[in-house]
Design a protein around this motif. Structure first.
Motif, PDB file in Angstrom:
ATOM      1  N   ALA A  15      10.593   0.284  -6.462  1.00  0.00           N
ATOM      2  CA  ALA A  15       9.965   1.619  -6.396  1.00  0.00           C
ATOM      3  C   ALA A  15       8.718   1.596  -5.539  1.00  0.00           C
ATOM      4  O   ALA A  15       8.418   2.532  -4.788  1.00  0.00           O
ATOM      5  N   ARG A  16       7.980   0.474  -5.652  1.00  0.00           N
ATOM      6  CA  ARG A  16       6.773   0.366  -4.837  1.00  0.00           C
ATOM      7  C   ARG A  16       7.095   0.308  -3.369  1.00  0.00           C
ATOM      8  O   ARG A  16       6.428   0.940  -2.522  1.00  0.00           O
ATOM      9  N   LEU A  17       8.163  -0.461  -3.035  1.00  0.00           N
ATOM     10  CA  LEU A  17       8.534  -0.563  -1.620  1.00  0.00           C
ATOM     11  C   LEU A  17       8.992   0.767  -1.067  1.00  0.00           C
ATOM     12  O   LEU A  17       8.696   1.129   0.088  1.00  0.00           O
ATOM     13  N   LYS A  18       9.762   1.499  -1.896  1.00  0.00           N
ATOM     14  CA  LYS A  18      10.203   2.832  -1.434  1.00  0.00           C
ATOM     15  C   LYS A  18       9.006   3.733  -1.168  1.00  0.00           C
ATOM     16  O   LYS A  18       8.973   4.510  -0.208  1.00  0.00           O
ATOM     17  N   ALA A  19       8.019   3.614  -2.065  1.00  0.00           N
ATOM     18  CA  ALA A  19       6.834   4.454  -1.870  1.00  0.00           C
ATOM     19  C   ALA A  19       6.097   4.073  -0.608  1.00  0.00           C
ATOM     20  O   ALA A  19       5.581   4.931   0.131  1.00  0.00           O
ATOM     21  N   GLU A  20       6.068   2.814  -0.279  1.00  0.00           N
ATOM     22  CA  GLU A  20       5.400   2.363   0.936  1.00  0.00           C
ATOM     23  C   GLU A  20       6.132   2.838   2.173  1.00  0.00           C
ATOM     24  O   GLU A  20       5.509   3.219   3.181  1.00  0.00           O
ATOM     25  N   LEU A  21       7.466   2.793   2.098  1.00  0.00           N
ATOM     26  CA  LEU A  21       8.230   3.250   3.275  1.00  0.00           C
ATOM     27  C   LEU A  21       8.102   4.758   3.479  1.00  0.00           C
ATOM     28  O   LEU A  21       8.100   5.262   4.610  1.00  0.00           O
ATOM     29  N   ALA A  22       8.009   5.449   2.381  1.00  0.00           N
ATOM     30  CA  ALA A  22       7.867   6.898   2.492  1.00  0.00           C
ATOM     31  C   ALA A  22       6.495   7.274   3.007  1.00  0.00           C
ATOM     32  O   ALA A  22       6.300   8.342   3.618  1.00  0.00           O
ATOM     33  N   ASN A  23       5.508   6.434   2.762  1.00  0.00           N
ATOM     34  CA  ASN A  23       4.140   6.696   3.195  1.00  0.00           C
ATOM     35  C   ASN A  23       3.720   5.559   4.096  1.00  0.00           C
ATOM     36  O   ASN A  23       3.298   4.503   3.634  1.00  0.00           O
ATOM     37  N   PRO A  24       3.830   5.697   5.396  1.00  0.00           N
ATOM     38  CA  PRO A  24       3.517   4.614   6.333  1.00  0.00           C
ATOM     39  C   PRO A  24       2.107   4.118   6.203  1.00  0.00           C
ATOM     40  O   PRO A  24       1.808   2.971   6.544  1.00  0.00           O
ATOM     41  N   GLN A  25       1.216   4.938   5.689  1.00  0.00           N
ATOM     42  CA  GLN A  25      -0.166   4.495   5.562  1.00  0.00           C
ATOM     43  C   GLN A  25      -0.320   3.378   4.539  1.00  0.00           C
ATOM     44  O   GLN A  25      -1.247   2.578   4.604  1.00  0.00           O
ATOM     45  N   LEU A  26       0.635   3.345   3.537  1.00  0.00           N
ATOM     46  CA  LEU A  26       0.556   2.301   2.491  1.00  0.00           C
ATOM     47  C   LEU A  26       1.139   0.981   2.964  1.00  0.00           C
ATOM     48  O   LEU A  26       0.886  -0.060   2.382  1.00  0.00           O
ATOM     49  N   SER A  27       1.983   0.999   4.049  1.00  0.00           N
ATOM     50  CA  SER A  27       2.654  -0.193   4.533  1.00  0.00           C
ATOM     51  C   SER A  27       1.739  -0.925   5.484  1.00  0.00           C
ATOM     52  O   SER A  27       1.126  -0.292   6.362  1.00  0.00           O
ATOM     53  N   PRO A  28       1.630  -2.210   5.447  1.00  0.00           N
ATOM     54  CA  PRO A  28       0.809  -2.962   6.365  1.00  0.00           C
ATOM     55  C   PRO A  28       1.370  -2.963   7.764  1.00  0.00           C
ATOM     56  O   PRO A  28       0.633  -3.111   8.729  1.00  0.00           O
ATOM     57  N   SER A  29       2.643  -2.765   7.967  1.00  0.00           N
ATOM     58  CA  SER A  29       3.266  -2.779   9.292  1.00  0.00           C
ATOM     59  C   SER A  29       4.308  -1.687   9.330  1.00  0.00           C
ATOM     60  O   SER A  29       5.247  -1.719   8.526  1.00  0.00           O
ATOM     61  N   SER A  30       4.143  -0.702  10.227  1.00  0.00           N
ATOM     62  CA  SER A  30       5.077   0.421  10.270  1.00  0.00           C
ATOM     63  C   SER A  30       6.412   0.035  10.819  1.00  0.00           C
ATOM     64  O   SER A  30       7.420   0.658  10.534  1.00  0.00           O
ATOM     65  N   THR A  31       6.465  -0.987  11.659  1.00  0.00           N
ATOM     66  CA  THR A  31       7.742  -1.434  12.226  1.00  0.00           C
ATOM     67  C   THR A  31       7.963  -2.866  11.822  1.00  0.00           C
ATOM     68  O   THR A  31       7.391  -3.796  12.403  1.00  0.00           O
ATOM     69  N   PRO A  32       8.734  -3.091  10.754  1.00  0.00           N
ATOM     70  CA  PRO A  32       8.962  -4.479  10.281  1.00  0.00           C
ATOM     71  C   PRO A  32       9.764  -5.263  11.287  1.00  0.00           C
ATOM     72  O   PRO A  32      10.607  -4.721  11.993  1.00  0.00           O
TER      73      PRO A  32
END
Length: 243
Positions: free
Chosen positions: A210-227
């Motif tokens: 669930a956390r990963l989905k939330a990060e993908l939905a919100n690019p600001q939460l992800s450390p890298s937008s393009t894995p």
């Protein structure tokens, strides 16, 4: 031998065997000693009577000897007084006394021999009784030891010595069963605990998803937008598609 005679012999043999088996050595020996003592008492009485008879014969013999000597003395007195007839009568009385003494002498000799024989028999019987008493004590001791051994063997044979061992074996099986049940309960408790931890771990994976989905939905939460491309992740995806 006829049939009746053969049957009679068999029956007598059987009865004798029963009597022999029923005899108690201690009682038989005790009864034998009593009989021997009774015989000794009877023999002593016979010896006493024989000695008493011998004494009477000796007295009678001595009396007749004295009477013969006395009549001879009186015959001399009659001759001194010139009375030959009276002297002959005195000598006749002397001869009668001497004849009686001679007869008593024969009886006395027989009595002495009889007394000596009875004394020897009494001594022999006393010796046999002493020997029999010693043998009796030995035989009674052996008989008692044999009886005690027989009773011990009968007691031992009547005991089931395998029963206690069988009880130990049953109790050992019972303990093993209790140990197995205890181990099974412990394993069941362990499996339940493992299941609980597995459920907790499964809950944690779902939370991570669930956390990963939330990060993908919100690019600001992800450390890298393009894995970056991950080969191991691609291999895992293919394996999941095959399953």
């Amino acid at each position: 031998m006829g049939l009746f005679d053969r049957v009679s012999r068999v029956v007598r043999s059987w009865l004798n065997a029963l009597v022999g088996a029923a005899e108690d050595p201690e009682q038989i020996l005790e009864q034998t000693m009593i009989e021997m003592q009774d015989n000794l008492v009877t023999l002593r009485q016979a010896v006493a009577q024989a000695i008493a008879s011998q004494k009477r014969l000796e007295q009678q013999f001595n009396q007749n000897q004295q009477q013969a000597a006395e009549w001879e003395r009186r015959a001399k007195i009659a001759l001194q007084h010139g009375d030959e007839q009276l002297a002959l009568e005195a000598l006749s009385r002397k001869k009668t006394a001497l004849n009686a003494a001679m007869a008593l002498k024969g009886q006395l000799e027989q009595s002495v021999t009889q007394v000596e024989t009875l004394k020897k028999q009494m001594q022999q019987l006393e010796s046999k009784i002493a020997e029999a008493r010693t043998r009796k004590e030995m035989l009674v001791a052996r008989a008692r030891a044999a009886k005690a051994s027989e009773q011990l063997q009968q007691t031992f044979s009547s005991m089931n010595i395998n029963a206690p061992m069988a009880a130990f074996e049953r109790m050992e099986e019972r303990v093993q069963e209790l140990e197995a049940r205890s181990q099974a309960v412990a394993e069941l408790n362990s499996d339940t605990l493992e299941a609980k931890f597995a459920a907790l771990e499964a809950g944690s994976v779902e939370e991570d998803l669930a956390r990963l989905k939330a990060e993908l939905a919100n690019p600001q939460l992800s450390p890298s937008s393009t894995p970056a491309y991950d080969p191991e992740l691609e291999a895992l995806r293919r394996q999941l598609e095959k399953n």
